[in-house]
Scaffold this motif. Structure first.
Motif, short mmCIF file in Angstrom:
data_model
loop_
_atom_site.label_atom_id
_atom_site.label_comp_id
_atom_site.label_asym_id
_atom_site.label_seq_id
_atom_site.Cartn_x
_atom_site.Cartn_y
_atom_site.Cartn_z
N ILE A 85 1.04 -1.20 0.07
CA ILE A 85 0.03 -0.11 -0.03
C ILE A 85 0.87 1.18 -0.06
CG2 ILE A 85 -1.51 1.36 1.54
CD1 ILE A 85 -2.90 -1.31 2.09
N CYS A 86 1.82 1.27 0.99
CA CYS A 86 2.66 2.36 0.94
C CYS A 86 3.53 2.57 -0.53
CB CYS A 86 3.83 2.15 1.90
SG CYS A 86 3.34 2.08 3.40
N GLY A 87 3.83 1.58 -1.00
CA GLY A 87 4.65 1.68 -2.43
C GLY A 87 3.50 2.11 -3.49
N PHE A 88 2.38 1.55 -3.43
CA PHE A 88 1.58 1.96 -4.49
C PHE A 88 1.20 3.61 -4.34
CE2 PHE A 88 -3.21 3.13 -4.92
CZ PHE A 88 -3.34 2.80 -6.55
N GLN A 89 1.07 4.02 -2.81
CA GLN A 89 0.65 5.25 -2.86
C GLN A 89 1.86 6.44 -3.24
OE1 GLN A 89 -2.28 6.47 -2.19
NE2 GLN A 89 -1.81 8.52 -1.66
N LEU A 90 3.07 5.90 -2.87
CA LEU A 90 4.41 6.73 -3.38
C LEU A 90 4.39 6.73 -4.82
CD1 LEU A 90 7.10 7.79 -2.47
CD2 LEU A 90 7.95 5.39 -2.94
N VAL A 91 4.07 5.69 -5.57
CA VAL A 91 4.31 5.76 -7.05
C VAL A 91 3.18 6.46 -7.64
CG1 VAL A 91 3.82 4.33 -9.10
CG2 VAL A 91 5.36 3.45 -7.36
N ARG A 92 1.85 6.47 -7.22
CA ARG A 92 0.60 7.27 -7.48
C ARG A 92 1.03 8.86 -7.22
NH1 ARG A 92 -3.90 9.20 -4.60
NH2 ARG A 92 -5.78 9.57 -6.30
N ASN A 93 1.37 9.12 -6.29
CA ASN A 93 1.85 10.40 -5.79
C ASN A 93 2.97 11.01 -6.64
OD1 ASN A 93 -0.06 11.39 -3.73
ND2 ASN A 93 1.10 10.42 -2.21
N ILE A 94 4.14 10.35 -6.94
CA ILE A 94 5.15 10.62 -7.98
C ILE A 94 4.71 10.76 -9.45
CG2 ILE A 94 7.35 9.93 -8.88
CD1 ILE A 94 8.18 9.15 -6.23
N CYS A 95 3.73 9.98 -9.77
CA CYS A 95 3.42 9.85 -11.22
C CYS A 95 2.27 11.01 -11.70
CB CYS A 95 3.05 8.45 -11.64
SG CYS A 95 4.48 7.36 -11.63
N ILE A 96 1.15 10.84 -10.78
CA ILE A 96 -0.03 11.52 -11.25
C ILE A 96 -0.46 12.83 -10.11
CG2 ILE A 96 -0.80 9.86 -12.68
CD1 ILE A 96 -2.81 9.27 -10.32
N ASN A 97 0.12 13.14 -9.09
CA ASN A 97 -0.21 14.01 -8.23
C ASN A 97 0.47 15.31 -8.80
OD1 ASN A 97 -0.74 15.89 -6.18
ND2 ASN A 97 -0.01 14.51 -4.76
#
Length: 91
Positions: free
Chosen positions: A25-37
């Motif tokens: 979950i932490c990895g998913f949120q990290l990738v999501r924030n870096i890519c599309i935030n």
């Protein structure tokens, strides 16, 4: 080899699973924030742009599929069991 047998017991598998899910979950949120935030800028050109008023992009980021799906749902895990025990019986 003795230390491997100490940690690889069947009793430890749920702990490994819970930690694995948390790391996932932490990895998913990290990738999501870096890519599309829209507020995270990794490249130098985007950082030089300063503060952008891109409300449509921010709204698209916050109003994702899961949030739209659970918006009108009741915040219960098992609604049928909750209503069975909580709702008064009509006689």
């Amino acid at each position: 080899m003795g230390s491997v047998n100490r940690w690889l017991k069947p009793e430890v598998y749920p702990l490994f699973a819970a930690v694995g899910v948390a790391v996932g979950i932490c990895g998913f949120q990290l990738v999501r924030n870096i890519c599309i935030n829209p507020e995270v800028r990794v490249s130098k050109e985007n950082r030089a742009a300063g503060v952008l008023d891109n409300f449509s992009e921010g709204e698209k980021y916050t109003e994702h599929f899961l949030r739209k799906y659970v918006r009108n749902k009741t915040p219960e895990i098992m609604p049928s069991i909750n209503s069975f025990f909580a709702d008064p019986k009509s006689s």
